[in-house]
Structure formats: structure tokens, C-alpha cells
Design an enzyme around this catalytic site. Sequence first.
Site, mmCIF file in Angstrom:
data_model
loop_
_atom_site.group_PDB
_atom_site.id
_atom_site.type_symbol
_atom_site.label_atom_id
_atom_site.label_comp_id
_atom_site.label_asym_id
_atom_site.label_seq_id
_atom_site.Cartn_x
_atom_site.Cartn_y
_atom_site.Cartn_z
ATOM 1 N N GLU A 136 0.806 -1.226 0.000
ATOM 2 C CA GLU A 136 0.000 0.000 0.000
ATOM 3 C C GLU A 136 0.840 1.279 0.000
ATOM 4 O O GLU A 136 0.642 2.169 0.817
ATOM 5 C CB GLU A 136 -0.949 -0.015 1.202
ATOM 6 N N GLU A 196 -6.664 -10.322 -0.836
ATOM 7 C CA GLU A 196 -7.367 -9.999 0.414
ATOM 8 C C GLU A 196 -8.865 -9.803 0.191
ATOM 9 O O GLU A 196 -9.492 -8.959 0.835
ATOM 10 C CB GLU A 196 -6.761 -8.741 1.059
#
Length: 405
Positions: free
Chosen positions: A192, A323
Site C-alpha cells: 500500500e 485480500e
Amino acid sequence: MTTTSSYRTLRDVSDLQCTMASFRAPASSAVVGCVFVALISSCLVSAVTGWRHDERLAALDSLVHLRDLAEKAGIFIGSESNAGLIGKDQEYDQVLAQQFSLTTPENSCKWGAIRPTEDTFKFEDCDHVVTNAENNNQYVRGHNLCWGAYNPDWLNKYAHNSTKLSSLLTAHITTVTGHFKGRLYCWDVVNEAVLDNPEKGKYLKQNIWYPEVPNYIDLAFRTAHAGDGSVQLFYNDYNCEMINGKSDAIYAMLKTMLANGVPVHGMGIQAHLTVGGGHDDDDLETVETPERTKLLSTVSNWTSVEANIKRFIDLGLEVHITELDVKINSDSDENLQKQADVYRNMLKACLKHAPKCRSFETWGFVDKYSWLSKNWPDYFDAQFKPKPCFYAVADELNKTVATLN
């Protein structure tokens, strides 16, 4: 939390009987099919009246195993796993072992868990997940070696010391990859790092590492490769399922890294998705987690997802869905079906490019333990009853396997 009661009706029981019979019995085997339907009917009737613990275990054991179908389809199917639950909940352990061929330690391999002090590495919880996976004959995604969140407080004292930060990053990655050398399939090396709305020439988030260590992403990947040359190295991010400004920036970044000889092998697409909104959850693992992209089951959107997966593959990268979870704002029949459609369509997008889209992984598998527990995001409800999304994934895998035979 309400229970999902329409697995709930005789109509739904009948539908699921037919679905599950198709997984366990050949179409021509009427006798075997009828026996299996009777078994599922018994389990589902128990679900309506309330399952005892032993009944739940027996029902879970009778389910089709997603990992068997996924192996035949040429992909991994996975879920994150929680070190604190392994060995503590029999149903959790059973589903984790039976259904998944790959797992990711949820939090126990992150900096905040492994590095309680600058001079201390605490591997016990991460080791617990990896050892359990090995015992279950599962592959492991390490998660993660470098992130701007979930870091120990002591790291902040070096926030403006680029030399020290570079040294700490290198030493941490070298130690962690060395500790698990040869045991993992891949690492999420950097997590991220890209802005949600990147601008031309400005695409990286400011965090503990950037801009103090301007080359920290390249440094992290090169160090990880030096620490374990056998493991696949991934960049992992959210809100990059479709072709959009963020996925464009990630694509350009990885393309440049590859051109510069940086050892990056894969792209992780998190896929935290939502259908019809969702309650605010006060238990998010980090306050930096934003509302995820609303991805609806429309042809144009799913075409974009498929094209996005393909362009990363065309760079020579392996793609993983890492995810996946799908938030809903109630567990109504309509929302559960919409959720199932999203699961199905995301899997279809991956399977279209298998085996280069190599892994389909969810961020948990049972609502009761999800980081989004108020939003019913996973395969199983709080009582470990499989939801429509479980059957949708099983059905899609089964269809793919049928085309390969």
C-alpha cells in the site's frame, strides 16, 4: 448480529441440495446423488433448528473442499489466518485446513508484531502460522516486509533520519527473509505505497519511509531477493482492481522497476470490495484504511478487472487476488446473492488468466472473526454455516474443472 436464515427456507434447502449434489456425485450417478442430497438435507435442517458443535463439525467435513477444486483448476485458493485462533477453535482449524491451499499470516509477520523493540525480533506468532500451514500442506504468503502502517512506535524516533531508516529497513528484511528462507511461496515486500488519487509525477504516499528514503521500494525488493532468492516477491495494494488512476500508477511503477532490474515477480490485488455500502467498523486494524472501491457486477467493470489483470501478466508478473472480502449492509437474501455474484465474478476474472493469475485469496473466511465482522464479508457466517458466496466459488471452480476434463 442477525443470522443468515435463508439457507433458511425449504426453497433454499432444495437449491443447495441440487448444487452440492452436483459437486459430489457424477451427473449419471443417481444413487450417489440421492444419498448425498439426503446428507446435505439433514445438515441443513439441523441448521434451521440450531446446530450442535458435533453437528457443525460433521457438516463442515461433508462440504466440498475448495482447495481440491482449485488445484484441478490450476490455482491456489487461500485465506489469511490468525495466530491467536489457530489451535483455539476447532471449527476454525478444520475449515482452514480443509478448504485452503494457501494462507497469509494476518498480522503476525508485520513490523508491529515482529519488532517489539529496536533490538528484538519476536517470531513466535509468525512461526506458529507458518508451521501450521506446513502441517496442513499449505503454501504461505509472507505479509509484509515494508508498510507505512502497523509499525512499532519506537520506529518513529527515526522519522527524519534517512540513513538510519535505510539501515533499519535493510536489517529487518534481511533478518526476516533469512529466518523463513525456503519456507514461503512469496512475500508481500511493499504494501500500500501508492496514493489513492495519484497525480502526474506524484504517486507515492508520505509515510515513515518516504520521502526520507526516496528509493525505499527498490531497496526493499533488492534486499528481500538477497535474503531469499527462492521466494517470489510481490507488491500489494487496494483499490486497484479495475483500470483506474491508481492501478495506472502502480503499473507504471512496476514497469519501471522491471526495466531497472529490480527483482519484482508479482502484483497483489487486494480486492476489499463492497455491495450496497456497509456499517462503519470501529475495529479496523489501522485508521489509514479507507472505504474500498464499490465494484458492481456489471460487464464493463468486470471487463476492466480482467484487462487490468492481463496487463500486469503481460509485464511478466504473476497476479494474486490477495485480500478479497465483500461488505454488505445487511444479510438479506438479496445482498447475500449480490455478494456471491461479486465473489464469482472476481474468481472468473482470475481464472480467465490462470495459471498466471495464480491465487485467489480472501482476508478471512468466517464472519465472526473478520476485521469487518459487522458487514458479513466472508464465506461462512458466525455459526460456520457456508453462505451463498462459498457455493458460488465452488460452482465456478467446478465449471472450470469440467472444461479441463
